[in-house]
Each structure stands twice: as structure tokens, then as C-alpha cells.
Design an enzyme around this catalytic site. Structure first.
Site, PDB file in Angstrom:
ATOM      1  N   ARG A 169     -40.670 -15.607 -34.475  1.00 39.40           N
ATOM      2  CA  ARG A 169     -39.966 -14.319 -34.634  1.00 39.40           C
ATOM      3  C   ARG A 169     -39.901 -13.541 -33.330  1.00 39.40           C
ATOM      4  NH1 ARG A 169     -39.566 -12.214 -40.183  1.00 39.40           N
ATOM      5  NH2 ARG A 169     -39.117 -14.094 -41.346  1.00 39.40           N
TER       6      ARG A 169
ATOM      7  N   ARG B  77     -37.510  -7.303 -34.807  1.00 41.49           N
ATOM      8  CA  ARG B  77     -37.463  -5.838 -34.865  1.00 41.49           C
ATOM      9  C   ARG B  77     -38.496  -5.131 -34.014  1.00 41.49           C
ATOM     10  NH1 ARG B  77     -37.480  -5.805 -41.260  1.00 41.49           N
ATOM     11  NH2 ARG B  77     -38.694  -7.629 -40.658  1.00 41.49           N
TER      12      ARG B  77
ATOM     13  N   ARG C  34     -28.910  -4.945 -33.949  1.00 41.09           N
ATOM     14  CA  ARG C  34     -29.008  -4.984 -35.404  1.00 41.09           C
ATOM     15  C   ARG C  34     -28.363  -3.744 -36.041  1.00 41.09           C
ATOM     16  NH1 ARG C  34     -29.474  -4.839 -40.063  1.00 41.09           N
ATOM     17  NH2 ARG C  34     -31.177  -5.442 -41.443  1.00 41.09           N
TER      18      ARG C  34
ATOM     19  N   ASP D 135     -31.771 -17.984 -39.730  1.00 49.12           N
ATOM     20  CA  ASP D 135     -32.798 -17.843 -40.770  1.00 49.12           C
ATOM     21  C   ASP D 135     -32.902 -19.140 -41.555  1.00 49.12           C
ATOM     22  OD1 ASP D 135     -34.552 -15.536 -41.933  1.00 49.12           O
ATOM     23  OD2 ASP D 135     -33.910 -16.738 -43.644  1.00 49.12           O
TER      24      ASP D 135
ATOM     25  N   TYR E 277     -38.065 -20.263 -52.451  1.00 53.63           N
ATOM     26  CA  TYR E 277     -37.065 -19.181 -52.538  1.00 53.63           C
ATOM     27  C   TYR E 277     -35.978 -19.510 -53.554  1.00 53.63           C
ATOM     28  CZ  TYR E 277     -39.212 -16.867 -48.581  1.00 53.63           C
ATOM     29  OH  TYR E 277     -40.108 -16.220 -47.775  1.00 53.63           O
TER      30      TYR E 277
HETATM   31  O1  CP3 Z   1     -38.497 -16.941 -34.693  1.00 51.35           O
HETATM   32  C1  CP3 Z   1     -37.399 -16.460 -34.342  1.00 51.35           C
HETATM   33  O2  CP3 Z   1     -37.310 -15.513 -33.532  1.00 51.35           O
HETATM   34  C2  CP3 Z   1     -36.138 -17.131 -34.834  1.00 51.35           C
HETATM   35  C3  CP3 Z   1     -35.491 -16.521 -35.952  1.00 51.35           C
HETATM   36  C4  CP3 Z   1     -36.123 -16.582 -37.330  1.00 51.35           C
HETATM   37  C5  CP3 Z   1     -35.955 -15.569 -38.312  1.00 51.35           C
HETATM   38  N1  CP3 Z   1     -36.500 -16.007 -39.469  1.00 51.35           N
HETATM   39  C6  CP3 Z   1     -35.274 -14.290 -38.080  1.00 51.35           C
HETATM   40  C7  CP3 Z   1     -35.466 -13.188 -39.055  1.00 51.35           C
HETATM   41  C8  CP3 Z   1     -36.864 -17.607 -37.932  1.00 51.35           C
HETATM   42  C9  CP3 Z   1     -37.391 -18.897 -37.323  1.00 51.35           C
HETATM   43  C10 CP3 Z   1     -37.081 -17.231 -39.291  1.00 51.35           C
HETATM   44  C11 CP3 Z   1     -37.794 -18.093 -40.257  1.00 51.35           C
HETATM   45  C12 CP3 Z   1     -38.025 -17.615 -41.624  1.00 51.35           C
HETATM   46  N2  CP3 Z   1     -37.212 -16.823 -42.382  1.00 51.35           N
HETATM   47  C13 CP3 Z   1     -39.136 -17.999 -42.412  1.00 51.35           C
HETATM   48  C14 CP3 Z   1     -40.230 -18.963 -41.999  1.00 51.35           C
HETATM   49  C15 CP3 Z   1     -41.192 -18.397 -41.055  1.00 51.35           C
HETATM   50  C16 CP3 Z   1     -41.961 -17.203 -41.526  1.00 51.35           C
HETATM   51  O3  CP3 Z   1     -41.811 -16.142 -40.905  1.00 51.35           O
HETATM   52  O4  CP3 Z   1     -42.713 -17.352 -42.489  1.00 51.35           O
HETATM   53  C17 CP3 Z   1     -39.007 -17.369 -43.658  1.00 51.35           C
HETATM   54  C18 CP3 Z   1     -39.975 -17.473 -44.822  1.00 51.35           C
HETATM   55  C19 CP3 Z   1     -37.780 -16.632 -43.628  1.00 51.35           C
HETATM   56  C20 CP3 Z   1     -37.190 -15.841 -44.731  1.00 51.35           C
HETATM   57  C21 CP3 Z   1     -37.034 -14.427 -44.364  1.00 51.35           C
HETATM   58  N3  CP3 Z   1     -36.142 -13.933 -43.433  1.00 51.35           N
HETATM   59  C22 CP3 Z   1     -37.740 -13.327 -44.916  1.00 51.35           C
HETATM   60  C23 CP3 Z   1     -38.846 -13.444 -45.967  1.00 51.35           C
HETATM   61  C24 CP3 Z   1     -37.250 -12.183 -44.294  1.00 51.35           C
HETATM   62  C25 CP3 Z   1     -37.553 -10.757 -44.647  1.00 51.35           C
HETATM   63  C26 CP3 Z   1     -38.868 -10.311 -44.149  1.00 51.35           C
HETATM   64  C27 CP3 Z   1     -38.669  -9.276 -43.083  1.00 51.35           C
HETATM   65  O5  CP3 Z   1     -39.350  -9.406 -42.061  1.00 51.35           O
HETATM   66  O6  CP3 Z   1     -37.873  -8.368 -43.318  1.00 51.35           O
HETATM   67  C28 CP3 Z   1     -36.283 -12.589 -43.342  1.00 51.35           C
HETATM   68  C29 CP3 Z   1     -35.519 -11.708 -42.415  1.00 51.35           C
HETATM   69  C30 CP3 Z   1     -35.568 -12.012 -40.952  1.00 51.35           C
HETATM   70  N4  CP3 Z   1     -35.461 -13.270 -40.424  1.00 51.35           N
HETATM   71  C31 CP3 Z   1     -35.646 -11.061 -39.889  1.00 51.35           C
HETATM   72  C32 CP3 Z   1     -35.569 -11.794 -38.694  1.00 51.35           C
HETATM   73  C33 CP3 Z   1     -35.556 -11.262 -37.285  1.00 51.35           C
HETATM   74  C34 CP3 Z   1     -35.712  -9.552 -40.057  1.00 51.35           C
HETATM   75  C35 CP3 Z   1     -34.408  -9.060 -40.614  1.00 51.35           C
HETATM   76  C36 CP3 Z   1     -33.834  -7.827 -39.993  1.00 51.35           C
HETATM   77  O7  CP3 Z   1     -33.576  -7.778 -38.771  1.00 51.35           O
HETATM   78  O8  CP3 Z   1     -33.605  -6.899 -40.760  1.00 51.35           O
END
Ligand code: CP3
Length: 335
Positions: free
Chosen positions: A23, A27, A36, A72, A148
Site C-alpha cells: 500500500r 492515503r 484521489r 486493487d 469477498y
Molecule cells: O500496495 C499498493 O500500493 C498497490 C495497490 C493496492 C491497493 N490494494 C490499493 C488500495 C494493493 C496491492 C491492494 C491489495 C488489496 N486490496 C488487498 C490485499 C492486501 C491487503 O491490504 O490486505 C485487499 C484485501 C484489498 C481490498 C480492499 N481495497 C479493501 C478491503 C479496501 C478498503 C480498505 C481501506 O483501506 O479503505 C480497499 C481500498 C484500497 N485499495 C485503497 C487503496 C490505496 C484505499 C481506497 C481509497 O483511496 O479510498
């Protein structure tokens, strides 16, 4: 050319471990929040220009050894036929969860190059801006995507998923097989269009007992990773200490671990498989001297064949000064 990551993946010596973190485009960075603010999260995932912009941000700010493409794991669920939404503050929703054999029959196996073109397009843009930095591709692991797909959202207990595994294992396995084939194709697409390595995220496998992991998550992870031929494979799980001994047989070149595992012990169990991790993301809120101490401890326990990372994704509230201390301490280290 910064080739520390590729050198570790090939088993060659390096001056110090490469550093990137899960990540890293997110944010906690003001420049990410600025991009964003003008769109939605899925809008960013669908735009190679915006995805490239935020992929580059942390690499340039911190001088990281690798990028990870912005996207994602849930885009694969769209590709197999389910609509997903991200409501502010609520996390992801799958509009029609899959909980029965007849639900599963409505899923499709897509041609991934047609259904998921954005990440390869993002690689092409990234390579024009930072040609010297390796970029990672990724996908969710079949079991974590099943979580999911069946639950319809995030969950603490994942009760719908476990109920499906126990009450209708035939249907559960058929969905896992479909997910494994699509994820494998998607990772291979990324490996053959520019990824230096690909990471498969099995974030929720740790909710399973060792027996259930062996029965369901492991064979699906093996099936997906076996389809990837064109780049090294990293397999990440959280809470995997109870079944660490099984992770060797995923077929991955590198195992990503969370902070509940002692890296030195993990290396003994995993043999010649490389490791990635495993600083607690909450440690970045600690005083600077404590962050540096924990980083050094991990680097010492990891030894050659280790890629430095967090044990899970960075938290949105993380102070940038903590990230700077972590990265600086890795860069001061020499074997
Ligand atoms: O690592 C990186 O920088 C690459 C991008 C990336 C994102 N999600 C961007 C993201 C990667 C590799 C993921 C993987 C991901 N997504 C996983 C597996 C890894 C982990 O973190 O457990 C999972 C379970 C998801 C599903 C997901 N996406 C969830 C549960 C959420 C919401 C939680 C939250 O933090 O709000 C997301 C959203 C998400 N994916 C964001 C980002 C930067 C935040 C969204 C936003 O900007 O509003």
C-alpha cells in the site's frame, strides 16, 4: 538501473536488502489524497494515467527499490462477472454475493487481456517515467478473493465463506478452481507485459485452521502460481505462523510474512525459499529510535535473500516521518 530486487530474486549478492512496502501508494501521502480528491477509487483503478501517477509518487518521495502498480485485488471479481463498489469509509461491497451452486454458475472465465487491460497499460506509462525502477504486478489469491465473493464485503469471522467450505465443498472448490485459473492468467499477463515480479495476496488465509488451509487455500494458490512462467512469484499471507511449514509447497519464489513470525525461524522452516517482510505497520507510529531498532533487528534476522517490507499494508494515519526513518535505516544497513 536499480537491480537490487532482481538480484535478490535471482539469488545473487546485494549490498543491502531492497525495500518497498505494501500500500505504498495510498492515503497516508498528501499527493495521493490530492489525486484521489478529483475522482473515485475505482476511477483511479480504471485510468492508466492516474494509476501511473500515484504508483510513481512513493518511489520518488522515498527513493524505494521497487514500485507496485496501483490497482486493487477486487478488479478480478468484476472480470468474472460481479459488480463491486467502494463506499466512503465502508470498504468494498460485492453487489450479488455467490453462496450456492446456482450463483456460481453465473460466473464466467474471461480472456484477461481483454477484461483487465489497465495494469499492462500502466506498466507502459511507468516505464517511460522511471525506466530504472522495477515494478511489481499483483493479484488476490483465490481463497482471499473467494472470501469477498461469498461474504459480499469484508468481515471479521468470514462465516458465510466457512459455511460454504463445510456445507458444499464441491461448489467451493469449483469457484476456487475458476479463481485460480483467472488469477494465474492475470499474473502471467502482468509478468509478460513488464512486471519484474508478481505478488499474490492471500490476506485472509490466516482465518483458516492448518487443516482447512491444506484442503482449500493451498491447492488453489498452487494452481494459480503454477500458471506464472515469465517472472518470479511472491506469495503473501497474514497470520500464517500456524501453517508456516506448508508455505514452501505453494511454489512461490518468495514468501511474504507478517510481524507475528520470527524471520530467523521462518528462514529455517522455509529452506531456500526467500522471504519478504515483516515490520509491524503500527511500528511506524513509534519513536524514531524504536523504529530504527526494529528495522535493524529484522534486517539481521532476515539475512541475504530477504526483501524488506511491512508485514501488512501501511495505515492511512501513518506519519511520513516514520516511513522516512524506516527507509533510511534500511539504506544505512550493509551485510
Ligand atoms: O500496495 C499498493 O500500493 C498497490 C495497490 C493496492 C491497493 N490494494 C490499493 C488500495 C494493493 C496491492 C491492494 C491489495 C488489496 N486490496 C488487498 C490485499 C492486501 C491487503 O491490504 O490486505 C485487499 C484485501 C484489498 C481490498 C480492499 N481495497 C479493501 C478491503 C479496501 C478498503 C480498505 C481501506 O483501506 O479503505 C480497499 C481500498 C484500497 N485499495 C485503497 C487503496 C490505496 C484505499 C481506497 C481509497 O483511496 O479510498
Amino acid at each position: 538501473m536499480n537491480d537490487r530486487l532482481q538480484r535478490v530474486l535471482r539469488g545473487e549478492p546485494v549490498d543491502r536488502p531492497p525495500v518497498w512496502f505494501m500500500r505504498q501508494a495510498g492515503r497516508y501521502l498528501p499527493e495521493y489524497r490530492a489525486v484521489r480528491a478529483g475522482t473515485t477509487f475505482l476511477g483511479m483503478c480504471r485510468s492508466p494515467d492516474l494509476a501511473c501517477e500515484v504508483t510513481v509518487q512513493p518511489v520518488v518521495r522515498f527513493g524505494l527499490d521497487a514500485a507496485i502498480v496501483f490497482s486493487d485485488i477486487l478488479v478480478v471479481l468484476e472480470a468474472i462477472g460481479r459488480e463491486i463498489t467502494f463506499e466512503a469509509g465502508e470498504g468494498p461491497r460485492i453487489l450479488e454475493p455467490v453462496r450456492s451452486a446456482s450463483d456460481a454458475a453465473s460466473l464466467r472465465r474471461p480472456d484477461v487481456a481483454d477484461a483487465l487491460p489497465v495494469v499492462p497499460q500502466t506498466f507502459a506509462r511507468f516505464k517511460k517515467i522511471l525506466p530504472e525502477v522495477p515494478i511489481l504486478g499483483f493479484a488476490g489469491a483465490p481463497f482471499t478473493l473467494l472470501c469477498y465473493l461469498v461474504e459480499g464485503s469484508g468481515s471479521k469471522e468470514w462465516a458465510h465463506v466457512k459455511r460454504l467450505l463445510w456445507s458444499d465443498p464441491v461448489t467451493a472448490r469449483s469457484i476456487l478452481d475458476l479463481l485460480a485459473d483467472v488469477v494465474g492468467d492475470y499474473l502471467e499477463l502482468q509478468a509478460s507485459t513488464g512486471a519484474a515480479a508478481v505478488q499474490m495476496f492471500d490476506t485472509w488465509a490466516g482465518v483458516l485452521s492448518p487443516e482447512m488451509y491444506r484442503e482449500f487455500a493451498l491447492p488453489a494458490a498452487q494452481r494459480a502460481l503454477a500458471r506464472v512462467k515469465s517472472a518470479p512469484r511472491i506469495y503473501y499471507t497474514k497470520d500464517s505462523a500456524p501453517f508456516l511449514d506448508q508455505l514452501r509447497s505453494t511454489g512461490a519464489d518468495v514468501i511474504g510474512l507478517d510481524w507475528r513470525v520470527d524471520l530467523g525461524k521462518a528462514r529455517k522452516v522455509l529452506g531456500d525459499v526467500k522471504v519478504q517482510g515483516n515490520l509491524d505497520p503500527v511500528a511506524l507510529f513509534a519513536p524514531e529510535a524504536e523504529i530504527r531498532r526494529q528495522v535493524r533487528q529484522i534486517l539481521t534476522a532476515g539475512g541475504p535473500g530477504h526483501i524488506f517490507n511491512l508485514g501488512h499494508g501501511i495505515l492511512p494515519e501513518t506519519p511520513i516521518s516514520g516511513v522516512e526513518a524506516m527507509v533510511d535505516e534500511v539504506k544505512r544497513f550493509t551485510y
